[in-house]
Design a protein around this motif. Structure first.
Motif, PDB file in Angstrom:
ATOM      1  N   LEU A 112      55.611  48.558  33.283  1.00 26.27           N
ATOM      2  CA  LEU A 112      54.802  47.164  33.710  1.00 26.27           C
ATOM      3  C   LEU A 112      55.259  46.259  32.711  1.00 26.27           C
ATOM      4  O   LEU A 112      55.308  46.558  31.437  1.00 26.27           O
ATOM      5  CB  LEU A 112      53.229  47.587  33.655  1.00 26.27           C
ATOM      6  CG  LEU A 112      53.045  48.257  34.876  1.00 26.27           C
ATOM      7  CD1 LEU A 112      51.124  48.298  34.666  1.00 26.27           C
ATOM      8  CD2 LEU A 112      53.042  47.697  36.178  1.00 26.27           C
ATOM      9  N   SER A 113      55.102  45.005  33.115  1.00 26.21           N
ATOM     10  CA  SER A 113      55.115  43.879  32.084  1.00 26.21           C
ATOM     11  C   SER A 113      53.829  43.764  31.222  1.00 26.21           C
ATOM     12  O   SER A 113      52.900  44.345  31.653  1.00 26.21           O
ATOM     13  CB  SER A 113      55.619  42.545  32.958  1.00 26.21           C
ATOM     14  OG  SER A 113      54.219  42.191  33.627  1.00 26.21           O
ATOM     15  N   GLN A 114      54.273  42.974  30.071  1.00 22.35           N
ATOM     16  CA  GLN A 114      53.197  42.773  29.197  1.00 22.35           C
ATOM     17  C   GLN A 114      51.737  42.358  30.039  1.00 22.35           C
ATOM     18  O   GLN A 114      50.860  42.908  29.766  1.00 22.35           O
ATOM     19  CB  GLN A 114      53.494  41.818  28.326  1.00 22.35           C
ATOM     20  CG  GLN A 114      52.484  41.616  27.050  1.00 22.35           C
ATOM     21  CD  GLN A 114      52.616  42.800  26.244  1.00 22.35           C
ATOM     22  OE1 GLN A 114      51.614  43.506  26.296  1.00 22.35           O
ATOM     23  NE2 GLN A 114      53.561  42.938  25.242  1.00 22.35           N
ATOM     24  N   ASP A 115      51.980  41.329  31.059  1.00 19.33           N
ATOM     25  CA  ASP A 115      50.837  40.615  31.556  1.00 19.33           C
ATOM     26  C   ASP A 115      50.331  41.753  32.541  1.00 19.33           C
ATOM     27  O   ASP A 115      48.914  41.984  32.619  1.00 19.33           O
ATOM     28  CB  ASP A 115      51.178  39.428  32.221  1.00 19.33           C
ATOM     29  CG  ASP A 115      51.526  38.236  31.490  1.00 19.33           C
ATOM     30  OD1 ASP A 115      51.034  38.290  30.237  1.00 19.33           O
ATOM     31  OD2 ASP A 115      52.272  37.459  31.928  1.00 19.33           O
ATOM     32  N   ASP A 116      51.198  42.251  33.389  1.00 24.25           N
ATOM     33  CA  ASP A 116      50.747  43.268  34.264  1.00 24.25           C
ATOM     34  C   ASP A 116      50.028  44.415  33.538  1.00 24.25           C
ATOM     35  O   ASP A 116      48.858  45.274  34.014  1.00 24.25           O
ATOM     36  CB  ASP A 116      51.740  43.848  35.346  1.00 24.25           C
ATOM     37  CG  ASP A 116      52.111  42.928  36.496  1.00 24.25           C
ATOM     38  OD1 ASP A 116      51.322  41.782  36.583  1.00 24.25           O
ATOM     39  OD2 ASP A 116      53.222  43.052  36.830  1.00 24.25           O
ATOM     40  N   GLY A 117      50.493  44.938  32.513  1.00 23.26           N
ATOM     41  CA  GLY A 117      49.954  46.003  31.681  1.00 23.26           C
ATOM     42  C   GLY A 117      48.583  45.832  31.136  1.00 23.26           C
ATOM     43  O   GLY A 117      47.673  46.450  31.192  1.00 23.26           O
ATOM     44  N   MET A 118      48.419  44.514  30.639  1.00 23.89           N
ATOM     45  CA  MET A 118      47.219  43.918  30.250  1.00 23.89           C
ATOM     46  C   MET A 118      46.065  44.133  31.378  1.00 23.89           C
ATOM     47  O   MET A 118      44.982  44.167  30.845  1.00 23.89           O
ATOM     48  CB  MET A 118      47.229  42.797  29.228  1.00 23.89           C
ATOM     49  CG  MET A 118      46.021  42.270  28.469  1.00 23.89           C
ATOM     50  SD  MET A 118      45.545  43.597  27.515  1.00 23.89           S
ATOM     51  CE  MET A 118      46.755  43.393  25.864  1.00 23.89           C
ATOM     52  N   HIS A 119      46.616  43.387  32.236  1.00 19.91           N
ATOM     53  CA  HIS A 119      45.633  43.097  33.432  1.00 19.91           C
ATOM     54  C   HIS A 119      45.141  44.659  34.054  1.00 19.91           C
ATOM     55  O   HIS A 119      43.880  44.874  33.963  1.00 19.91           O
ATOM     56  CB  HIS A 119      46.470  42.570  34.594  1.00 19.91           C
ATOM     57  CG  HIS A 119      45.425  42.292  35.828  1.00 19.91           C
ATOM     58  ND1 HIS A 119      46.038  41.762  37.003  1.00 19.91           N
ATOM     59  CD2 HIS A 119      44.096  42.509  35.983  1.00 19.91           C
ATOM     60  CE1 HIS A 119      44.929  41.719  37.851  1.00 19.91           C
ATOM     61  NE2 HIS A 119      44.017  41.956  37.243  1.00 19.91           N
ATOM     62  N   LEU A 120      45.937  45.607  33.866  1.00 22.54           N
ATOM     63  CA  LEU A 120      45.528  46.875  34.459  1.00 22.54           C
ATOM     64  C   LEU A 120      44.703  47.535  33.290  1.00 22.54           C
ATOM     65  O   LEU A 120      43.673  48.474  33.698  1.00 22.54           O
ATOM     66  CB  LEU A 120      46.791  47.767  34.642  1.00 22.54           C
ATOM     67  CG  LEU A 120      46.389  49.216  35.172  1.00 22.54           C
ATOM     68  CD1 LEU A 120      45.604  49.249  36.490  1.00 22.54           C
ATOM     69  CD2 LEU A 120      47.868  49.930  35.467  1.00 22.54           C
ATOM     70  N   LEU A 121      45.038  47.482  32.026  1.00 19.64           N
ATOM     71  CA  LEU A 121      44.189  47.700  30.830  1.00 19.64           C
ATOM     72  C   LEU A 121      42.621  47.154  31.084  1.00 19.64           C
ATOM     73  O   LEU A 121      41.645  47.897  30.837  1.00 19.64           O
ATOM     74  CB  LEU A 121      44.766  47.719  29.655  1.00 19.64           C
ATOM     75  CG  LEU A 121      44.204  48.115  28.349  1.00 19.64           C
ATOM     76  CD1 LEU A 121      44.109  49.717  28.335  1.00 19.64           C
ATOM     77  CD2 LEU A 121      44.679  47.505  27.121  1.00 19.64           C
ATOM     78  N   MET A 122      42.705  46.069  31.220  1.00 16.59           N
ATOM     79  CA  MET A 122      41.365  45.410  31.460  1.00 16.59           C
ATOM     80  C   MET A 122      40.536  45.799  32.729  1.00 16.59           C
ATOM     81  O   MET A 122      39.255  46.185  32.358  1.00 16.59           O
ATOM     82  CB  MET A 122      41.524  43.635  31.589  1.00 16.59           C
ATOM     83  CG  MET A 122      41.943  43.198  30.073  1.00 16.59           C
ATOM     84  SD  MET A 122      40.988  43.456  28.829  1.00 16.59           S
ATOM     85  CE  MET A 122      41.829  44.891  27.698  1.00 16.59           C
ATOM     86  N   LEU A 123      41.142  46.309  33.645  1.00 17.23           N
ATOM     87  CA  LEU A 123      40.499  46.648  34.916  1.00 17.23           C
ATOM     88  C   LEU A 123      39.924  47.981  34.323  1.00 17.23           C
ATOM     89  O   LEU A 123      38.858  48.426  34.824  1.00 17.23           O
ATOM     90  CB  LEU A 123      41.638  46.737  36.072  1.00 17.23           C
ATOM     91  CG  LEU A 123      41.990  45.378  36.926  1.00 17.23           C
ATOM     92  CD1 LEU A 123      42.809  45.696  37.686  1.00 17.23           C
ATOM     93  CD2 LEU A 123      40.609  44.782  37.350  1.00 17.23           C
ATOM     94  N   TRP A 124      40.801  48.784  33.988  1.00 18.38           N
ATOM     95  CA  TRP A 124      40.452  50.262  33.344  1.00 18.38           C
ATOM     96  C   TRP A 124      39.054  50.274  32.363  1.00 18.38           C
ATOM     97  O   TRP A 124      37.993  50.810  32.550  1.00 18.38           O
ATOM     98  CB  TRP A 124      41.538  51.110  32.653  1.00 18.38           C
ATOM     99  CG  TRP A 124      41.128  52.500  32.086  1.00 18.38           C
ATOM    100  CD1 TRP A 124      40.905  53.406  32.664  1.00 18.38           C
ATOM    101  CD2 TRP A 124      40.825  52.438  30.563  1.00 18.38           C
ATOM    102  NE1 TRP A 124      40.618  54.327  31.639  1.00 18.38           N
ATOM    103  CE2 TRP A 124      40.450  53.949  30.395  1.00 18.38           C
ATOM    104  CE3 TRP A 124      41.018  51.817  29.530  1.00 18.38           C
ATOM    105  CZ2 TRP A 124      40.199  54.403  29.238  1.00 18.38           C
ATOM    106  CZ3 TRP A 124      40.821  52.181  28.297  1.00 18.38           C
ATOM    107  CH2 TRP A 124      40.332  53.478  28.127  1.00 18.38           C
ATOM    108  N   TRP A 125      39.283  49.288  31.432  1.00 15.79           N
ATOM    109  CA  TRP A 125      38.315  49.009  30.511  1.00 15.79           C
ATOM    110  C   TRP A 125      37.068  48.552  31.311  1.00 15.79           C
ATOM    111  O   TRP A 125      35.748  49.007  30.696  1.00 15.79           O
ATOM    112  CB  TRP A 125      38.401  48.187  29.322  1.00 15.79           C
ATOM    113  CG  TRP A 125      37.403  48.069  28.269  1.00 15.79           C
ATOM    114  CD1 TRP A 125      36.618  47.055  27.983  1.00 15.79           C
ATOM    115  CD2 TRP A 125      37.052  48.949  27.314  1.00 15.79           C
ATOM    116  NE1 TRP A 125      35.687  47.282  26.975  1.00 15.79           N
ATOM    117  CE2 TRP A 125      35.997  48.633  26.586  1.00 15.79           C
ATOM    118  CE3 TRP A 125      37.545  50.246  27.133  1.00 15.79           C
ATOM    119  CZ2 TRP A 125      35.368  49.322  25.678  1.00 15.79           C
ATOM    120  CZ3 TRP A 125      36.958  51.205  26.101  1.00 15.79           C
ATOM    121  CH2 TRP A 125      35.842  50.544  25.379  1.00 15.79           C
ATOM    122  N   GLY A 126      37.075  47.837  32.211  1.00 19.05           N
ATOM    123  CA  GLY A 126      35.596  47.088  32.863  1.00 19.05           C
ATOM    124  C   GLY A 126      35.323  48.449  33.782  1.00 19.05           C
ATOM    125  O   GLY A 126      34.058  48.479  33.920  1.00 19.05           O
ATOM    126  N   ALA A 127      36.016  49.301  34.191  1.00 15.97           N
ATOM    127  CA  ALA A 127      35.351  50.526  34.971  1.00 15.97           C
ATOM    128  C   ALA A 127      34.714  51.424  34.177  1.00 15.97           C
ATOM    129  O   ALA A 127      33.963  52.208  34.278  1.00 15.97           O
ATOM    130  CB  ALA A 127      36.438  50.850  35.901  1.00 15.97           C
TER     131      ALA A 127
END
Length: 172
Positions: A112-127
């Protein structure tokens, strides 16, 4: 038709703030805080771990939890930058945890790109982040309770003192 009595001591939101059918709308969010998005052209749903799944991941994530514990020893929740740095320090374990929660391949995640990776990481942290924060807070509360108990304990002698005879002062 009988009128329903309001219970005393129950606090309800004013009617203007509760939309029709919106009462309890966040209940599902609390019980199953799934997060969905399209990331790198792929529809992804990040879910909270089930009990067994979370227990299997716990040993893998324990070093991360230990660092989170250290950060949270104060009364305030650490900032997102601190948490993100700690997640980065444990990226191998976190990547596996994210891939598991999102039901994606680890290879896809690492591409994943930096932006996509960070987006997915934040989704994971939110859940899943609230579970980890709660776990660490429980650990801190338990540690403090044990410290308080230990501080209040008095040492006891290892054995009772020897019995002593008192002289008999009565006249015969």
């Amino acid at each position: 038709m009988a009128q329903r009595k309001e219970k005393k001591g129950v606090i309800k939101a004013p009617a203007a703030l509760v939309a029709d059918g919106a009462e309890g709308q966040d209940d599902l969010e609390v019980l199953h805080p799934n997060r969905s998005a399209t990331i790198a052209g792929r529809s992804v749903t990040v879910r909270e771990y089930g009990f067994i799944e979370g227990m299997r991941l716990r040993p893998l994530l324990q070093p991360f939890l230990d660092d989170l514990h250290t950060m949270m020893l104060g009364d305030a929740l650490p900032g997102l930058d601190q948490i993100t740095m700690t997640l980065g320090a444990h990226i191998d374990a976190v990547s596996e945890a994210v891939a598991t929660a999102a039901d994606v391949e680890l290879e896809w995640l690492t591409g994943l790109s930096q932006d996509d990776g960070m987006h997915l990481l934040m989704l994971w942290w939110g859940a899943n982040g609230p579970f980890y924060v709660r776990s660490v807070r429980n650990r801190i509360a338990t540690d403090r309770a044990v410290e308080k108990l230990r501080a209040g304990q008095m040492s006891t002698p290892s054995s009772s003192p020897p019995a002593t005879e008192t002289p008999n002062t009565s006249a015969s």
